[in-house]
Scaffold this motif. Structure first.
Motif, PDB file in Angstrom:
ATOM      1  N   GLN A  15     -17.530 -55.353  -5.189  1.00 38.41           N
ATOM      2  CA  GLN A  15     -17.468 -54.394  -4.376  1.00 38.41           C
ATOM      3  C   GLN A  15     -17.484 -54.078  -3.596  1.00 38.41           C
ATOM      4  O   GLN A  15     -18.059 -52.926  -2.652  1.00 38.41           O
ATOM      5  CB  GLN A  15     -19.448 -54.099  -5.252  1.00 38.41           C
ATOM      6  N   TYR A  16     -17.793 -55.310  -2.678  1.00 39.94           N
ATOM      7  CA  TYR A  16     -17.691 -55.593  -1.437  1.00 39.94           C
ATOM      8  C   TYR A  16     -16.022 -55.473  -0.725  1.00 39.94           C
ATOM      9  O   TYR A  16     -16.172 -54.061   0.529  1.00 39.94           O
ATOM     10  CB  TYR A  16     -18.133 -57.218  -0.595  1.00 39.94           C
ATOM     11  N   ALA A  27     -15.780 -51.434  -0.499  1.00 42.99           N
ATOM     12  CA  ALA A  27     -16.740 -50.642   0.238  1.00 42.99           C
ATOM     13  C   ALA A  27     -15.880 -50.828   1.737  1.00 42.99           C
ATOM     14  O   ALA A  27     -16.381 -49.887   2.146  1.00 42.99           O
ATOM     15  CB  ALA A  27     -18.168 -51.386   0.395  1.00 42.99           C
TER      16      ALA A  27
END
Length: 119
Positions: A58-59, A62
């Motif tokens: 997810q990081y 992003a």
């Protein structure tokens, strides 16, 4: 500061500040034309969890670091101590509630800092 260390064998560690402290995630990574095309949490020393891989993906998403066709493989422990391999879908990971995962853990690294990639 969050750093990603990638060695010549394409094993990565996502860590905060300095070596010798706990890592946010560790495993293997493949990069093509500046985008991550494959990632997993297969690392014998750190034994990072599927949740740690999910948060890391997810990081990276992003920050625009993932290929559209990324292959994500998670390794975890089965009921009898065996290793369980799971292929993960990026859209499922992106839509996972981060807060629900974070509630399971008391202390996590601060990912709100800038990203440095050391190759």
């Amino acid at each position: 500061m969050v750093s990603i260390y990638i060695n010549k064998y394409l094993t990565f560690m996502l860590m905060q500040d300095v070596y010798g402290k706990p890592v946010a995630c560790a495993g293997n990574i493949r990069i093509n034309q500046g985008k991550i095309t494959e990632i997993n949490n297969s690392c014998g020393h750190y034994q990072t969890t599927p949740d740690q891989l999910l948060l890391t993906v997810q990081y990276f998403h992003a920050h625009g670091l993932l290929s559209e066709n990324i292959k994500i493989t998670s390794y975890g422990s089965g009921d009898n101590g065996s290793i369980v391999e799971s292929k993960l879908d990026l859209s499922t990971i992106i839509n996972t509630d981060i807060d629900a995962i974070l509630k399971k853990y008391e202390r996590l690294p601060d990912f709100n800092n800038s990203l440095n990639i050391n190759v």
